[in-house]
Motif scaffolding. Structure first.
Motif, PDB file in Angstrom:
ATOM      1  N   VAL A  37       0.812  -1.221   0.000  1.00 15.21           N
ATOM      2  CA  VAL A  37       0.000   0.000   0.000  1.00 15.21           C
ATOM      3  C   VAL A  37       0.846   1.272   0.000  1.00 15.21           C
ATOM      4  CG1 VAL A  37      -1.881  -1.214   1.159  1.00 15.21           C
ATOM      5  CG2 VAL A  37      -0.251   0.114   2.538  1.00 15.21           C
ATOM      6  N   GLY A  38       2.161   1.132  -0.121  1.00 13.35           N
ATOM      7  CA  GLY A  38       3.033   2.293  -0.151  1.00 13.35           C
ATOM      8  C   GLY A  38       4.233   2.076   0.748  1.00 13.35           C
ATOM      9  N   GLN A  39       5.089   3.101   0.831  1.00 11.00           N
ATOM     10  CA  GLN A  39       6.318   2.975   1.601  1.00 11.00           C
ATOM     11  C   GLN A  39       6.103   3.485   3.024  1.00 11.00           C
ATOM     12  OE1 GLN A  39       8.554   5.423  -1.250  1.00 11.00           O
ATOM     13  NE2 GLN A  39       9.731   3.583  -1.767  1.00 11.00           N
ATOM     14  N   VAL A  40       6.545   2.681   3.985  1.00 10.83           N
ATOM     15  CA  VAL A  40       6.391   3.060   5.396  1.00 10.83           C
ATOM     16  C   VAL A  40       7.777   3.230   6.026  1.00 10.83           C
ATOM     17  CG1 VAL A  40       4.162   1.888   5.619  1.00 10.83           C
ATOM     18  CG2 VAL A  40       6.273   0.650   6.168  1.00 10.83           C
ATOM     19  N   PRO A  41       7.866   3.934   7.160  1.00  9.06           N
ATOM     20  CA  PRO A  41       9.171   4.112   7.810  1.00  9.06           C
ATOM     21  C   PRO A  41       9.782   2.769   8.203  1.00  9.06           C
ATOM     22  CG  PRO A  41       7.516   5.562   8.795  1.00  9.06           C
ATOM     23  CD  PRO A  41       6.778   4.619   7.889  1.00  9.06           C
ATOM     24  N   VAL A  42      11.102   2.636   8.001  1.00 10.75           N
ATOM     25  CA  VAL A  42      11.788   1.451   8.523  1.00 10.75           C
ATOM     26  C   VAL A  42      11.842   1.576  10.041  1.00 10.75           C
ATOM     27  CG1 VAL A  42      13.197   1.010   6.477  1.00 10.75           C
ATOM     28  CG2 VAL A  42      14.066   2.538   8.270  1.00 10.75           C
ATOM     29  N   ASP A  43      12.112   0.448  10.698  1.00  5.02           N
ATOM     30  CA  ASP A  43      12.201   0.444  12.169  1.00  5.02           C
ATOM     31  C   ASP A  43      13.108   1.566  12.657  1.00  5.02           C
ATOM     32  OD1 ASP A  43      10.480  -1.426  12.972  1.00  5.02           O
ATOM     33  OD2 ASP A  43      11.947  -3.032  13.315  1.00  5.02           O
ATOM     34  N   GLY A  44      12.613   2.380  13.554  1.00  2.00           N
ATOM     35  CA  GLY A  44      13.429   3.432  14.155  1.00  2.00           C
ATOM     36  C   GLY A  44      13.428   4.750  13.390  1.00  2.00           C
ATOM     37  N   ALA A  45      12.909   4.745  12.152  1.00  3.94           N
ATOM     38  CA  ALA A  45      12.952   5.992  11.362  1.00  3.94           C
ATOM     39  C   ALA A  45      11.931   7.007  11.853  1.00  3.94           C
ATOM     40  CB  ALA A  45      12.721   5.690   9.883  1.00  3.94           C
ATOM     41  N   LEU A  46      10.813   6.523  12.386  1.00  2.00           N
ATOM     42  CA  LEU A  46       9.822   7.431  12.971  1.00  2.00           C
ATOM     43  C   LEU A  46      10.209   7.681  14.416  1.00  2.00           C
ATOM     44  CD1 LEU A  46       6.934   8.774  12.398  1.00  2.00           C
ATOM     45  CD2 LEU A  46       6.042   6.844  13.709  1.00  2.00           C
ATOM     46  N   GLU A  47      10.442   8.938  14.773  1.00  2.33           N
ATOM     47  CA  GLU A  47      10.827   9.308  16.139  1.00  2.33           C
ATOM     48  C   GLU A  47       9.671   9.018  17.096  1.00  2.33           C
ATOM     49  OE1 GLU A  47      12.616   9.771  18.945  1.00  2.33           O
ATOM     50  OE2 GLU A  47      13.877  11.101  17.706  1.00  2.33           O
ATOM     51  N   THR A  48       9.861   8.030  18.009  1.00  2.00           N
ATOM     52  CA  THR A  48       8.796   7.720  18.969  1.00  2.00           C
ATOM     53  C   THR A  48       9.257   7.936  20.413  1.00  2.00           C
ATOM     54  OG1 THR A  48       9.422   5.391  18.870  1.00  2.00           O
ATOM     55  CG2 THR A  48       7.572   6.080  17.490  1.00  2.00           C
ATOM     56  N   ASP A  49      10.496   8.466  20.577  1.00  4.20           N
ATOM     57  CA  ASP A  49      10.994   8.754  21.935  1.00  4.20           C
ATOM     58  C   ASP A  49      10.018   9.657  22.676  1.00  4.20           C
ATOM     59  OD1 ASP A  49      13.195   7.280  21.487  1.00  4.20           O
ATOM     60  OD2 ASP A  49      14.650   8.900  21.801  1.00  4.20           O
ATOM     61  N   GLY A  50       9.715   9.288  23.902  1.00  2.23           N
ATOM     62  CA  GLY A  50       8.841  10.140  24.710  1.00  2.23           C
ATOM     63  C   GLY A  50       7.373   9.785  24.572  1.00  2.23           C
ATOM     64  N   LEU A  51       7.047   8.913  23.614  1.00  4.48           N
ATOM     65  CA  LEU A  51       5.673   8.424  23.512  1.00  4.48           C
ATOM     66  C   LEU A  51       5.591   7.128  24.288  1.00  4.48           C
ATOM     67  CD1 LEU A  51       4.786   8.863  19.727  1.00  4.48           C
ATOM     68  CD2 LEU A  51       4.268  10.398  21.629  1.00  4.48           C
ATOM     69  N   GLU A  52       4.511   6.946  24.997  1.00 11.44           N
ATOM     70  CA  GLU A  52       4.371   5.683  25.710  1.00 11.44           C
ATOM     71  C   GLU A  52       3.670   4.682  24.811  1.00 11.44           C
ATOM     72  OE1 GLU A  52       2.579   6.790  29.441  1.00 11.44           O
ATOM     73  OE2 GLU A  52       4.255   8.162  29.749  1.00 11.44           O
ATOM     74  N   MET A  53       4.443   4.212  23.810  1.00  8.88           N
ATOM     75  CA  MET A  53       3.854   3.276  22.858  1.00  8.88           C
ATOM     76  C   MET A  53       4.605   1.961  22.888  1.00  8.88           C
ATOM     77  SD  MET A  53       2.805   5.357  19.477  1.00  8.88           S
ATOM     78  CE  MET A  53       2.106   3.916  18.735  1.00  8.88           C
ATOM     79  N   SER A  54       3.842   0.882  22.973  1.00  8.59           N
ATOM     80  CA  SER A  54       4.476  -0.436  22.975  1.00  8.59           C
ATOM     81  C   SER A  54       4.821  -0.842  21.544  1.00  8.59           C
ATOM     82  CB  SER A  54       3.525  -1.459  23.588  1.00  8.59           C
ATOM     83  OG  SER A  54       2.406  -1.641  22.727  1.00  8.59           O
ATOM     84  N   GLU A  55       5.721  -1.803  21.435  1.00  4.46           N
ATOM     85  CA  GLU A  55       6.075  -2.386  20.140  1.00  4.46           C
ATOM     86  C   GLU A  55       4.817  -2.860  19.416  1.00  4.46           C
ATOM     87  OE1 GLU A  55       9.724  -3.672  17.980  1.00  4.46           O
ATOM     88  OE2 GLU A  55       9.435  -2.508  19.789  1.00  4.46           O
TER      89      GLU A  55
END
Ligand code: TSX
Ligand code: MN
Length: 613
Positions: free
Chosen positions: A546-564
């Motif tokens: 469906v298109g190109q998505v960020p590779v692992d770690g490319a989207l800055e998620t530091d500081g978000l309380e998001m699980s894997e």
């Protein structure tokens, strides 16, 4: 009717006419049909604004808000039957019905002209007809266009002062020979009967019969029976989208239902992004977003419409053709959009919001706790126990864009800004990842053509049902939607390597429990930052069907309380449900028959292939 004066009330009463023979002849012709008592040529001055708002207050049509809290601001309450755009009364009158296409109401031009002659005849009797010259885009700008609206509503005149560059300077460009688009508006409630008897005016005049009519081939607009902004401020949806989209098709540019922002990275690199979202996706919130990522800045250029035109350098240049914001009030709050709340400090016309006891305004979502007592949008007493909204869900603010504290310094640059990225969005609980980049212009056009949103209010149809809104232009494209897709594809060929990058976003994906997976709002700066990294070539992407998505770690998620697990769910692509969606897309395309460009059929075929291989 030749007698004309300028300055609405109390101001300069000198005779005013125009050296433009075409304009004068048209004003005379409309006046002969609609038979107003008098004609006022609007100059766009502060004195005119003052005179008209005073007059509207005296007539009980505007309530002056407490100047201590909201200086030079007003509340209008509409007739409860006149609170929104009327899509079923909106017509595209091309010669060939196929040029309007299956998603527009079409009416045969001569028959519609006869009907308009019938309803407009004498429709302004007992009223003043205002001549409102305006520019969409900076005066004299290379992407700008001129228009003139005739209206028997002073509320429309003061609203047009906020929403357009209205007045003498626009008239002078017309008199110097520039092209302009004519627009005729009447609320459809004359104050003189045919026998000469005078009837009393009402606070919000309108008519149960309504027409919003466009003649794309002759570039004319007529609006009858409604004073509500979306139906009556003809410079906006009627001109800047429906008529302008036709002009753009014919002249090689794009008139789009898009916000426009500049985003600047901590390194000081600035990029311009235009984004199309269906209603109720928070377009104005994104246009005024405050990034949570340190060092990033967003400046507002526009929140609703963008005109895009190839410049001398071969890139796509963009302007916001509007001069103000006509935004939905409910949901605009100090946490969701503090910038909008600050923009509305004064000089604002509110429509159908609630009135506080202290003479200020309120609406659902402005503050967490509602005031203990209000006058609701219908003028009735309201308390939090009333069990109904205090402000109408489609209540609005009308305010000049220049009042936005984060408006870009050069937001009204005559040549516009060079566009780096185009973003398509929708409200999707499932399927659509947080962000995907199109690998090609054609895939981007496919993403735009397949925008859909889940309905949030019962008024729009069954809640949760997928409503297709290609390019967020469904009610705003002035010609056949499939031809519009072809035009987009053609523009991509013309732009070649200079074309902006294209992305699709979805802030609204939910987990199995129905909770939003993405925090949204200022945190969307993380998504914009990935787009910028893609533009700069510093972030990698991974292909999915469906298109190109960020590779692992490319989207800055530091500081978000998001699980894997949550992150995976945000980007998951389920082939089975996507294949089901492909079937719906094929069905959707079918209504346009052979006019659907081959490149979109090819994109659909390629998507199905990649979902199964
Ligand atoms: O405008 C929105 N945006 C874009 C902001 C720049 N809204 C509001 C849409 C209604 C008009 C959003 N709603 C966004 C969003 O990114 N995301 C959501 C969904 C959401 C709502 C609430 C929370 C998280 C996501 N969180 C809490 O309420 C704490
Ligand atoms: Mn809009």
């Amino acid at each position: 009717m030749q007698s004309t004066r300028s300055g609405a009330t109390g101001g300069d009463e000198s005779e005013r006419t125009t050296s433009s023979a075409r304009l004068l002849a048209w004003v005379d012709q409309v006046a002969a049909l609609t038979q107003p008592d008098s004609i006022v040529w609007c100059d766009g001055s502060l004195a005119e604004h003052d005179g008209l708002t005073r007059q509207l207050v005296a007539e009980g049509k505007l309530i002056r808000l407490n100047p201590e809290w909201r200086p030079n601001s007003f509340l209008a309450r509409t007739d409860p039957r006149d609170v929104a755009r009327v899509e079923d009364r909106t017509f595209i009158c091309s010669t060939d019905p196929d040029d309007a296409g299956p998603t527009n109401n079409w009416s045969e031009p001569a028959a519609m002209r006869a009907e308009l002659d019938r309803v407009f005849e004498g429709s302004m009797r007992g009223r003043t007809m205002y001549v409102v010259p305006f520019s969409m885009g900076p005066l004299g700008g290379s992407i700008s266009q001129l228009g003139v609206q005739l209206t028997d509503s002073a509320y429309v005149v003061v609203s047009m002062q906020a929403m357009t560059r209205m007045g003498r300077a626009a008239l002078e460009l017309i008199e110097a020979g520039a092209e302009w688009v004519p627009a005729v508006h009447s609320v459809g409630m004359p104050l003189l009967e045919h026998d000469g008897a005078r009837t009393d005016d009402v606070v919000w005049p309108c008519n149960d019969t309504k027409y919003i009519v466009h003649f794309p081939e002759t570039r004319e607009i007529f609006s009858y029976g409604s004073g509500y902004g979306g139906n009556s401020l003809l410079a906006k949806k009627a001109f800047a989208l429906r008529i302008a989209s036709v002009m753009a098709r014919d002249e090689g540019w794009l008139a789009e239902h898009m916000l426009l922002i500049r985003i600047t990275s901590p390194e000081g690199n600035a990029y311009h992004v235009a984004a199309a979202f269906p209603s109720a996706c928070g377009k104005t919130n994104l246009a005024m977003m405050r990034p949570t990522l340190p060092g990033w800045h967003v400046e507002t250029i526009g929140d609703d419409i963008a005109w895009l035109r190839p410049g001398p350098d071969g890139r796509l240049w963009a302007i916001n053709p509007e001069n103000g914001f006509f935004g939905v009030a409910p949901g605009t709050g100090i946490t969701t959009n503090p910038t909008a709340v600050e923009t509305l400090w004064g000089n604002t016309i509110f429509t159908n919001v609630a009135l506080r006891d202290d003479g200020d305004v309120w609406w659902e979502g402005l503050t967490d706790t509602p005031p203990a007592h209000l006058i609701d949008w219908r003028g009735e007493d309201w308390t939090p126990e009333s069990g109904r909204p205090a402000a109408h869900p489609n209540s609005r603010f009308t305010v000049a864009a220049a009042q936005c504290p984060q408006i870009a310094d050069d937001w009204d640059a005559p040549e516009g800004v060079p566009l780096d990225a185009i973003v398509f969005g929708g409200r999707r609980a499932t399927n659509v990842p947080l962000v995907t980049q199109a690998a090609s212009w054609a895939q981007g056009v496919f993403m735009g053509a397949t925008i859909a949103s889940e309905q949030t209010a019962a008024a729009e149809g069954p809640v949760g049902e997928l409503r297709r809104d290609p390019f967020a232009m469904l009610p705003f494209c002035g010609y056949n939607m499939a031809d519009y897709w072809s035009h987009w594809l053609k523009m991509g060929e013309k732009l070649g390597a200079n074309a902006p990058a294209m992305f699709r976003v979805n802030w609204f994906r939910k987990d199995e429990d129905g909770s939003y997976l993405w925090p949204g709002f200022g945190e969307n700066s993380r998504v914009l930052a990935w787009m910028v990294a893609r533009l700069e070539g510093t972030a990698d992407a991974m292909s999915t069907p469906v298109g190109q998505v960020p590779v692992d770690g490319a989207l800055e998620t530091d500081g978000l309380e998001m699980s894997e697990h949550q992150l995976d769910a945000l980007f998951a692509v389920d082939p089975e449900s996507w294949l089901a969606e492909c079937d719906l897309t094929e069905e959707y395309f079918e209504q346009f028959g052979a006019r659907v460009p081959a490149a979109l059929h090819a994109e659909l075929a390629s998507l199905r292939y990649h979902l199964t291989h």
